[in-house]
Write a protein that holds these residues in place. Structure first.
Motif, PDB file in Angstrom:
ATOM      1  N   PRO A 115      -0.976 -13.962  -4.406  1.00 48.44           N
ATOM      2  CA  PRO A 115      -2.121 -13.850  -3.446  1.00 48.44           C
ATOM      3  C   PRO A 115      -2.720 -12.370  -3.781  1.00 48.44           C
ATOM      4  O   PRO A 115      -2.190 -11.452  -3.623  1.00 48.44           O
ATOM      5  CB  PRO A 115      -1.451 -14.026  -2.004  1.00 48.44           C
ATOM      6  N   ILE A 117      -4.159 -10.454  -1.469  1.00 46.64           N
ATOM      7  CA  ILE A 117      -4.059  -9.785  -0.316  1.00 46.64           C
ATOM      8  C   ILE A 117      -2.506  -8.839  -0.844  1.00 46.64           C
ATOM      9  O   ILE A 117      -2.372  -7.748  -0.669  1.00 46.64           O
ATOM     10  CB  ILE A 117      -3.810 -10.318   0.818  1.00 46.64           C
ATOM     11  N   VAL A 118      -1.591  -9.678  -1.451  1.00 42.13           N
ATOM     12  CA  VAL A 118      -0.367  -9.166  -1.599  1.00 42.13           C
ATOM     13  C   VAL A 118      -0.467  -7.985  -2.679  1.00 42.13           C
ATOM     14  O   VAL A 118       0.167  -6.784  -2.564  1.00 42.13           O
ATOM     15  CB  VAL A 118       0.570 -10.062  -2.041  1.00 42.13           C
ATOM     16  N   THR A 119      -1.175  -8.346  -3.851  1.00 43.77           N
ATOM     17  CA  THR A 119      -1.399  -7.356  -4.821  1.00 43.77           C
ATOM     18  C   THR A 119      -2.171  -6.326  -4.353  1.00 43.77           C
ATOM     19  O   THR A 119      -2.080  -5.066  -4.460  1.00 43.77           O
ATOM     20  CB  THR A 119      -2.339  -8.078  -6.038  1.00 43.77           C
ATOM     21  N   VAL A 121      -2.288  -4.750  -1.287  1.00 39.66           N
ATOM     22  CA  VAL A 121      -1.406  -3.999  -0.441  1.00 39.66           C
ATOM     23  C   VAL A 121      -0.221  -3.183  -1.461  1.00 39.66           C
ATOM     24  O   VAL A 121      -0.210  -2.121  -1.089  1.00 39.66           O
ATOM     25  CB  VAL A 121      -0.700  -4.856   0.455  1.00 39.66           C
ATOM     26  N   ALA A 122      -0.042  -3.958  -2.347  1.00 41.95           N
ATOM     27  CA  ALA A 122       1.012  -3.212  -3.210  1.00 41.95           C
ATOM     28  C   ALA A 122       0.293  -2.019  -4.167  1.00 41.95           C
ATOM     29  O   ALA A 122       0.822  -1.107  -4.044  1.00 41.95           O
ATOM     30  CB  ALA A 122       1.702  -4.143  -3.977  1.00 41.95           C
TER      31      ALA A 122
END
Lengths: 268, 302, 354
Positions: A115, A117-119, A121-122
């Motif tokens: 997703p 959003i995950v990338t 944030v990372a």
């Protein structure tokens, strides 16, 4: 349709539903475009045709700034991702399956699976520590992030083109004394051309449209067109946003039409 | 000495790796690698002004479900978090079901057009698929907001006296997600229906099936892989949706993505944000694995 | 052996590994002379194309050597071998014109511009396509594409030209024309041709020598006439032309048909016991009962125009086909059910190896 009496593929209500879906799919977009030409501030009132909002958007330094930044990032990301994707496509197609090939596929397609959003944030976490360590705040982070998530989009059409290519052509070139490099330069690359162009266009559109990852990775004052628009939507809405949206929309549709024509030519 | 064939195979494999290396480096640096850093961050202590302090803590993970009272330091179930998770799952499921309900007839309609007209209808679906998600969300906003197109028309027609307050509700987010993710449902279902052998229908009617029985007993089971693919393709991005709930939910009707963002903004709890992201990643990966396993089983049968 | 343009020595090729391993070529050795029109003939999957691709350099043998003019080229990549191929699919470059296709090999060899242009023109004239030089290859008919492929492969004046079933995509009439054309080109250029086909008629009419292949092995090498008249085994006899196989008994160098009389076929003096005799349908004559060496019953007659096929049954129930040239009236004067005696043309009966 020849047989009106009984069509086996007809199902009750399906056609009506489908036509309604098409109408609903396009109605909001058309409304958005229509109101970019509305002389009245309010959506409720049609004040006649005008190009004022385009003029305003054009004169807006924020828009100009964000557009230029969006284009810079999209062009860079498209060039970088297409280059590495072309090499990877050449490395992973039309050779005997080798150990680790699946790993390479998974890596390349990873941005499609995780997703956004995950990338985002990372990358925020990762780049934050680099920013602290190096002090560098420039566009490099955005270009790097965009290049990475554009890779699968550039890779897929190039790989499809390579797989559809007649292997015997390169065999023929080798037979006619072309060295591996000459074969690539004179046969593979020209035939691969449309695939590479299609891949780079897709990467360009994907980069141009990105909101989430850009929103998290950008430093202060590094708005791209989509993040600028997102910021504006929080505030007061004016048809200026409609004008900007319409222009972005026109660019996307033009590129996509070209993309489809390019990829369709292959099948003819 | 290995024979010529083996040496050629080894060289081919080495070239394959060599050519893929730039892409792998790029992705390791800006896509895969940071995920591992994020995993580490989920076990650290939040810094006072954002970021983290170095020190091991599982608070990021327990913070997903529990919250610590700032006054008496008691730990209790975090209702607010559960509301957000439930909303994410509920809206994603609703979106999946509704896009299927209207997407299936649409996919069927496209697949049963005459061959020459089919690319045109397919193109009509593909255009929204590739156009900017933000613009499409904004377009929906134009229609459903208080002074939007819908209310204007309904008021003018005299069907309502008060404008409908849809915007900034769960319903608005649901409408928006259905609108933006619909093409993701239609395209894989179209691919499945397109391969569907229409002679099966003739056989079905020949054997006295009604239209409803044809749909339930023949069409749906045969195109099931396309339905599963479409459902996963809609459910996964719905669960991670950020733009649509932000624009149409107005910051109040948060979904998990917005909640994650909050931890990196006002929340100043990076470890919790990192842990939430990992959780989302795990859920999505499980959904994708189910899909891959299912798809593999289907293809090995067919 | 300076006369051999190409020599394959003990070539084996195994595809796959373990239980899935397939032996595509099994210890194949063959020598092909300078200027020869040599054909590899066999059913699909017999290994003929694999052998051809090995000579071109697209496949490497699991074991064995390929020699070109006496030099070992086994490990030489295809672009370093003075050998060119006419591909089954032609493999014409779609992004280049006819002339650019023909010039490709010369350009890769770094020939001077003038020479490239001159040779290209000459080659296009040779295949009668000088009018088409500027066309895209997709605008050509199948036969024309075939000629471009030929011109392209001949242009660099290779030591050996390899042709991989080049005529299989053409219709019958065009195929006949191209067979003559190929013979003419080979004659004019003097280049060694190695031709792969599964069409026995094509092989017989065009070749100087034929290698009949089956199951990764060469069954027989010889001139077309030898292969046809003196097949060494049942496979060769059955694959090339129609043949009757008759059970017989060998003793003291003489061969006697089962249920019939002696034949003029000979057998090595050491060999005795049951053997198989092969006889071509057109080498059998039908006479009155009691005549010849084999009694039979005529079962059916089928009129084919130039000849008439007679299907006969022997005493033991096995079948024999006889091909008679149709007389002017079209009626061979036989009726189904007739008892007849079969005799063989002198030297036509052959004892097979196994």
């Amino acid at each position: 349709m020849a047989n009106r009496a009984f069509s086996v593929s007809r199902l009750p209500g399906f056609t009506v539903t489908a036509l309604a879906v098409f109408a609903i799919l396009y109605l909001p977009i058309l409304t958005l475009v229509a109101y970019s030409f509305n002389a009245s501030q309010s959506v409720a009132v049609w004040g006649g045709l005008t190009l004022d909002w385009y003029g305003k958007a054009w004169a807006n330094d924020h828009v100009k700034d964000a557009t230029l930044r969006s284009l810079t990032i999209a062009v860079s990301a498209s060039l970088i991702s297409t280059t590495v994707a072309t090499l990877a496509a050449l490395g992973t197609t039309r050779r005997k399956p080798f150990k680790g090939q699946t790993f390479i596929y998974v890596m390349i397609n990873q941005p499609l699976m995780v997703p956004e959003i995950v990338t985002a944030v990372a990358l925020l976490i990762f780049f934050a520590s680099i920013k602290i360590a190096t002090g560098y705040q420039g566009l490099g982070y955005l270009i790097l992030a965009h290049s990475a998530f554009c890779v699968p989009f550039a890779y897929l059409p190039i790989r499809a083109r390579l797989e559809g290519m007649d292997f015997s052509l390169e065999t023929a070139a080798a037979d006619l004394y072309a060295s591996p490099w000459q074969t690539f330069r004179h046969v593979t690359l020209p035939l691969l051309g449309p695939g590479i162009i299609a891949g780079s266009m897709l990467a360009f559109v994907i980069s141009l449209d990105d909101v989430v990852i850009t929103e998290f990775v950008k430093s202060g004052g590094q708005d791209t067109l989509p993040t600028y628009m997102l910021g504006q939507m929080r505030r007061q809405l004016t048809p200026e946003i409609n004008a900007v949206s319409s222009m972005l929309l026109a660019l996307t549709v033009a590129l996509l039409t070209a993309f489809f024509l390019l990829t369709r030519k292959k099948t003819n | 000495m290995a024979n010529l064939e083996d040496r050629q195979d080894a060289r081919s494999a080495r070239n394959g790796w060599l050519l893929s290396t730039p892409a792998l480096v790029l992705l390791a640096l800006a896509a895969v690698g940071p995920l591992f850093i994020m995993l580490v961050y989920s076990f650290l202590v939040p810094g006072k002004y954002g970021n983290v302090e170095w020190g091991f803590s599982t608070d990021g993970w327990t913070g997903i479900l529990f919250s610590r009272d700032i006054f008496d330091d008691t730990v209790k179930l975090a209702d607010a978090h559960l509301t957000i998770f439930w909303r994410s799952i509920k809206l994603s499921l609703l979106t999946t079901i509704f896009t299927f309900a209207v997407g299936f007839p649409t996919a069927w309609f496209i697949a049963t057009r005459p061959p020459r007209a089919r690319p045109f209808w397919l193109f009509l679906i593909t255009i929204p698929f590739w156009t900017n998600l933000l613009i499409r969300t904004y377009a929906i906003n134009e229609v459903i907001r208080i002074e939007g197109l819908m209310n204007t028309i309904l008021l003018k027609l005299g069907l309502i006296t008060e404008p409908l307050r849809i915007i900034y509700t769960d319903f608005a987010v649901f409408i928006g997600m259905t609108y933006v993710y619909l093409p993701l449902m239609v395209l894989p279902m179209f691919a499945a229906i397109d391969r569907f052998d229409m002679r099966l229908l003739e056989a079905g009617y020949d054997l006295y099936a009604t239209r409803w029985q044809i749909l339930r007993r023949i069409i749906l089971p045969v195109v099931k892989p396309g339905i599963i693919a479409g459902s996963i393709l809609v459910f996964v991005p719905s669960l991670g949706a950020y733009v649509t709930p932000r624009v149409l939910g107005g910051g109040k009707q948060m979904m998990i993505s917005n909640f994650i963002e909050l931890q990196f903004g006002q929340g100043r709890n990076w470890p919790l944000g990192a842990a939430l992201s990992m959780l989302l990643l795990v859920v999505v990966t499980i959904a994708l694995l189910i899909y891959v396993r299912y798809a593999n089983r289907e293809t090995s049968h067919g | 052996m300076p006369n051999d343009a190409i020599e394959a020595r003990n070539i084996s090729k195994i595809f796959g590994q373990g239980e899935a391993a397939v032996r595509a070529l099994d210890n194949v050795s063959v020598s092909i002379s300078q200027g020869e029109f040599f054909t590899l003939l066999g059913p699909s999957g017999c290994g003929k194309t694999t052998l051809l691709r090995m000579i071109a350099g697209f496949e490497s043998p699991t074991s064995g050597q390929i020699l070109l003019d006496g030099a070992d080229v086994t490990e030489l990549p295809p672009n370093k071998r003075p050998v060119n191929t006419v591909f089954q699919s032609y493999a014409l470059f779609p992004h280049l014109t006819v002339a650019q296709n023909v010039a490709f090999g010369l350009q890769m060899l770094g020939k001077p511009r003038a020479e490239v242009a001159e040779t290209t023109d000459r080659m296009l004239a040779l295949v009668k396509l000088d009018q088409m030089a500027g066309r895209k290859t997709s605008q050509l008919s199948g036969g024309q594409q075939q000629r471009v492929a030929l011109a392209r492969a001949l242009a660099p004046a290779p030591r050996v030209l390899l042709l991989d079933e080049p005529l299989s995509a053409l219709d019958l009439k065009l195929r006949k024309e191209m067979q003559i054309e190929l013979k003419r080109l080979q004659h004019e250029t003097g280049i060694t041709f190695i031709f792969v086909t599964h069409d026995q008629e094509e092989a017989l009419t065009m070749s100087d020598r034929i290698a009949v292949m089956s199951a990764g092995k060469i069954q027989q090498i010889g001139a077309p006439r030898d292969i046809y008249t003196r097949p060494v085994n049942r496979f060769v006899a059955g694959f090339i032309g129609e043949t009757n196989f008759l059970a017989a008994e060998a003793a003291n160098g003489r061969v006697t048909l089962k249920g019939g009389g002696p034949t003029d076929a000979t057998v090595e003096s050491g060999r005795s016991g049951a053997v198989t005799v092969a006889i071509r349908p057109e080498q059998v004559r039908i006479g009155a009962p009691g005549e010849g060496s084999l009694p039979a019953t005529l079962r059916d007659l089928v009129y084919f125009g130039t000849d008439t096929h007679c299907y006969l049954t022997l005493a033991d129930g096995s079948e024999v086909v006889v091909r008679l040239q149709s007389p002017a009236s079209g009626d061979v004067g036989l009726e189904p059910g007739a008892e007849v005696g079969l005799s063989f043309a002198p030297g036509a009966a052959q004892v097979l190896g196994d």
